[in-house]
Design a protein around this motif. Structure first.
Motif, PDB file in Angstrom:
ATOM      1  N   ALA A 176       4.282 -11.727   3.840  1.00  0.00           N
ATOM      2  CA  ALA A 176       2.840 -11.644   3.596  1.00  0.00           C
ATOM      3  C   ALA A 176       2.555 -10.598   2.529  1.00  0.00           C
ATOM      4  CB  ALA A 176       2.113 -11.273   4.880  1.00  0.00           C
ATOM      5  N   VAL A 177       1.529 -10.857   1.742  1.00  0.00           N
ATOM      6  CA  VAL A 177       1.037  -9.829   0.830  1.00  0.00           C
ATOM      7  C   VAL A 177       0.120  -8.942   1.668  1.00  0.00           C
ATOM      8  CG1 VAL A 177      -0.304  -9.325  -1.232  1.00  0.00           C
ATOM      9  CG2 VAL A 177       1.255 -11.274  -1.216  1.00  0.00           C
ATOM     10  N   ILE A 178       0.551  -7.724   1.901  1.00  0.00           N
ATOM     11  CA  ILE A 178      -0.182  -6.785   2.752  1.00  0.00           C
ATOM     12  C   ILE A 178      -1.424  -6.277   2.042  1.00  0.00           C
ATOM     13  CG2 ILE A 178      -0.039  -4.616   4.050  1.00  0.00           C
ATOM     14  CD1 ILE A 178       1.914  -6.843   5.016  1.00  0.00           C
ATOM     15  N   ASP A 179      -1.286  -5.916   0.775  1.00  0.00           N
ATOM     16  CA  ASP A 179      -2.426  -5.417   0.010  1.00  0.00           C
ATOM     17  C   ASP A 179      -2.077  -5.425  -1.468  1.00  0.00           C
ATOM     18  OD1 ASP A 179      -4.961  -4.384  -0.539  1.00  0.00           O
ATOM     19  OD2 ASP A 179      -4.772  -2.744   0.910  1.00  0.00           O
ATOM     20  N   HIS A 180      -3.115  -5.329  -2.266  1.00  0.00           N
ATOM     21  CA  HIS A 180      -2.987  -5.150  -3.708  1.00  0.00           C
ATOM     22  C   HIS A 180      -3.963  -4.051  -4.064  1.00  0.00           C
ATOM     23  CE1 HIS A 180      -2.832  -7.169  -7.945  1.00  0.00           C
ATOM     24  NE2 HIS A 180      -2.826  -5.853  -8.028  1.00  0.00           N
ATOM     25  N   LEU A 181      -3.426  -2.930  -4.521  1.00  0.00           N
ATOM     26  CA  LEU A 181      -4.234  -1.762  -4.856  1.00  0.00           C
ATOM     27  C   LEU A 181      -4.395  -1.658  -6.365  1.00  0.00           C
ATOM     28  CD1 LEU A 181      -2.472   0.810  -2.493  1.00  0.00           C
ATOM     29  CD2 LEU A 181      -4.500  -0.572  -2.013  1.00  0.00           C
ATOM     30  N   ILE A 182      -5.610  -1.329  -6.785  1.00  0.00           N
ATOM     31  CA  ILE A 182      -5.883  -1.151  -8.206  1.00  0.00           C
ATOM     32  C   ILE A 182      -6.364   0.279  -8.419  1.00  0.00           C
ATOM     33  CG2 ILE A 182      -7.239  -1.915 -10.189  1.00  0.00           C
ATOM     34  CD1 ILE A 182      -7.443  -4.664  -8.743  1.00  0.00           C
ATOM     35  N   PHE A 183      -5.677   0.982  -9.301  1.00  0.00           N
ATOM     36  CA  PHE A 183      -5.984   2.372  -9.603  1.00  0.00           C
ATOM     37  C   PHE A 183      -6.628   2.476 -10.982  1.00  0.00           C
ATOM     38  CE2 PHE A 183      -2.770   2.584  -6.402  1.00  0.00           C
ATOM     39  CZ  PHE A 183      -3.063   3.731  -5.671  1.00  0.00           C
ATOM     40  N   ALA A 184      -7.622   3.345 -11.082  1.00  0.00           N
ATOM     41  CA  ALA A 184      -8.255   3.633 -12.370  1.00  0.00           C
ATOM     42  C   ALA A 184      -8.828   5.038 -12.284  1.00  0.00           C
ATOM     43  CB  ALA A 184      -9.346   2.625 -12.686  1.00  0.00           C
ATOM     44  N   GLY A 185      -8.342   5.909 -13.133  1.00  0.00           N
ATOM     45  CA  GLY A 185      -8.771   7.307 -13.040  1.00  0.00           C
ATOM     46  C   GLY A 185      -8.446   7.819 -11.652  1.00  0.00           C
ATOM     47  N   GLY A 186      -9.415   8.374 -10.967  1.00  0.00           N
ATOM     48  CA  GLY A 186      -9.216   8.855  -9.608  1.00  0.00           C
ATOM     49  C   GLY A 186      -9.606   7.852  -8.549  1.00  0.00           C
ATOM     50  N   ASP A 187      -9.999   6.641  -8.952  1.00  0.00           N
ATOM     51  CA  ASP A 187     -10.444   5.619  -8.007  1.00  0.00           C
ATOM     52  C   ASP A 187      -9.316   4.663  -7.640  1.00  0.00           C
ATOM     53  OD1 ASP A 187     -13.049   6.603  -8.095  1.00  0.00           O
ATOM     54  OD2 ASP A 187     -13.591   5.290  -9.771  1.00  0.00           O
ATOM     55  N   CYS A 188      -9.428   4.104  -6.436  1.00  0.00           N
ATOM     56  CA  CYS A 188      -8.470   3.097  -5.977  1.00  0.00           C
ATOM     57  C   CYS A 188      -9.244   2.037  -5.199  1.00  0.00           C
ATOM     58  CB  CYS A 188      -7.409   3.721  -5.084  1.00  0.00           C
ATOM     59  SG  CYS A 188      -6.242   2.515  -4.404  1.00  0.00           S
ATOM     60  N   THR A 189      -8.979   0.783  -5.510  1.00  0.00           N
ATOM     61  CA  THR A 189      -9.599  -0.340  -4.833  1.00  0.00           C
ATOM     62  C   THR A 189      -8.531  -1.139  -4.107  1.00  0.00           C
ATOM     63  OG1 THR A 189     -11.308  -0.487  -6.528  1.00  0.00           O
ATOM     64  CG2 THR A 189     -10.985  -2.417  -5.157  1.00  0.00           C
ATOM     65  N   SER A 190      -8.820  -1.544  -2.879  1.00  0.00           N
ATOM     66  CA  SER A 190      -7.914  -2.358  -2.080  1.00  0.00           C
ATOM     67  C   SER A 190      -8.487  -3.761  -1.959  1.00  0.00           C
ATOM     68  CB  SER A 190      -7.775  -1.743  -0.678  1.00  0.00           C
ATOM     69  OG  SER A 190      -7.322  -2.682   0.249  1.00  0.00           O
ATOM     70  N   LEU A 191      -7.724  -4.762  -2.431  1.00  0.00           N
ATOM     71  CA  LEU A 191      -8.187  -6.138  -2.279  1.00  0.00           C
ATOM     72  C   LEU A 191      -8.324  -6.508  -0.810  1.00  0.00           C
ATOM     73  CD1 LEU A 191      -7.412  -6.213  -5.345  1.00  0.00           C
ATOM     74  CD2 LEU A 191      -6.854  -8.596  -4.978  1.00  0.00           C
ATOM     75  N   ARG A 192      -7.440  -6.001   0.039  1.00  0.00           N
ATOM     76  CA  ARG A 192      -7.522  -6.283   1.486  1.00  0.00           C
ATOM     77  C   ARG A 192      -8.834  -5.714   2.039  1.00  0.00           C
ATOM     78  NH1 ARG A 192      -5.192  -9.561   4.702  1.00  0.00           N
ATOM     79  NH2 ARG A 192      -3.226  -9.228   3.652  1.00  0.00           N
ATOM     80  N   SER A 193      -9.162  -4.488   1.721  1.00  0.00           N
ATOM     81  CA  SER A 193     -10.393  -3.863   2.232  1.00  0.00           C
ATOM     82  C   SER A 193     -11.644  -4.575   1.731  1.00  0.00           C
ATOM     83  CB  SER A 193     -10.461  -2.386   1.821  1.00  0.00           C
ATOM     84  OG  SER A 193      -9.439  -1.661   2.449  1.00  0.00           O
ATOM     85  N   MET A 194     -11.551  -5.175   0.548  1.00  0.00           N
ATOM     86  CA  MET A 194     -12.692  -5.897  -0.009  1.00  0.00           C
ATOM     87  C   MET A 194     -12.821  -7.309   0.561  1.00  0.00           C
ATOM     88  SD  MET A 194     -12.488  -4.824  -4.021  1.00  0.00           S
ATOM     89  CE  MET A 194     -14.050  -5.620  -4.437  1.00  0.00           C
ATOM     90  N   GLY A 195     -11.850  -7.724   1.386  1.00  0.00           N
ATOM     91  CA  GLY A 195     -11.870  -9.068   1.948  1.00  0.00           C
ATOM     92  C   GLY A 195     -11.394 -10.128   0.983  1.00  0.00           C
ATOM     93  N   LEU A 196     -10.688  -9.725  -0.072  1.00  0.00           N
ATOM     94  CA  LEU A 196     -10.219 -10.675  -1.085  1.00  0.00           C
ATOM     95  C   LEU A 196      -8.796 -11.150  -0.839  1.00  0.00           C
ATOM     96  CD1 LEU A 196     -11.698  -8.865  -4.215  1.00  0.00           C
ATOM     97  CD2 LEU A 196     -12.620 -10.868  -3.015  1.00  0.00           C
ATOM     98  N   LEU A 197      -8.230 -10.727   0.284  1.00  0.00           N
ATOM     99  CA  LEU A 197      -6.867 -11.126   0.637  1.00  0.00           C
ATOM    100  C   LEU A 197      -6.846 -11.629   2.056  1.00  0.00           C
ATOM    101  CD1 LEU A 197      -4.020  -8.665  -0.375  1.00  0.00           C
ATOM    102  CD2 LEU A 197      -3.908 -11.116  -0.290  1.00  0.00           C
TER     103      LEU A 197
END
Length: 134
Positions: free
Chosen positions: A113-134
């Motif tokens: 399973a793809v557990i998560d996909h994290l995107i980093f930019a500057g000091g920010d991080c977005t989780s596709l799992r947390s956004m409901g996109l996975l």
């Protein structure tokens, strides 16, 4: 592409642990170039294998076949992806979401399973799992 062996006891068991680990990976990288890091995990969230794929200012390739082959070779139960956005915006793009969904469908046949996909930019991080996109 550069491979490295993950030394025990690296365990990516939770969003905050994964964010800290990948943030450290990106801290020594050129922030103007996109880079994809793929962590293959066992069924206890221990990291079995890491691969890194260097891109440029406009993006990086998403080596779907290589990731699936690595999952099969290492017997991965889960995969965590992380990449950076040189633009400074950690919002996932359409191509990020499409590629992640394609990978999730492909590794499902391997009981992975793809557990998560994290995107980093500057000091920010977005989780596709947390956004409901996975």
């Amino acid at each position: 592409m550069r491979y490295q062996r993950a030394e025990p006891p690296l365990k990516l068991d939770g969003l905050s642990v994964a964010q800290s680990f990948f943030a450290a990976c990106f801290s020594d990288a050129d922030p103007s170039r996109e880079r994809l890091i793929v962590a293959h995990l066992d069924d206890e969230a221990r990291c079995l294998h890491l691969s890194q794929h260097q891109g440029d200012e406009t993006g990086t390739s998403f080596p779907l076949r290589e990731i699936v082959v690595d999952a099969a070779i290492h017997g991965s139960a889960g995969i965590v992806l992380a990449h950076n956005h040189p633009s400074g915006d950690a919002t996932p793009g359409d191509s990020d979401c499409r590629a992640t969904r394609r990978l999730a469908a492909a590794v499902q046949a391997l009981d992975c399973a793809v557990i998560d996909h994290l995107i980093f930019a500057g000091g920010d991080c977005t989780s596709l799992r947390s956004m409901g996109l996975l």
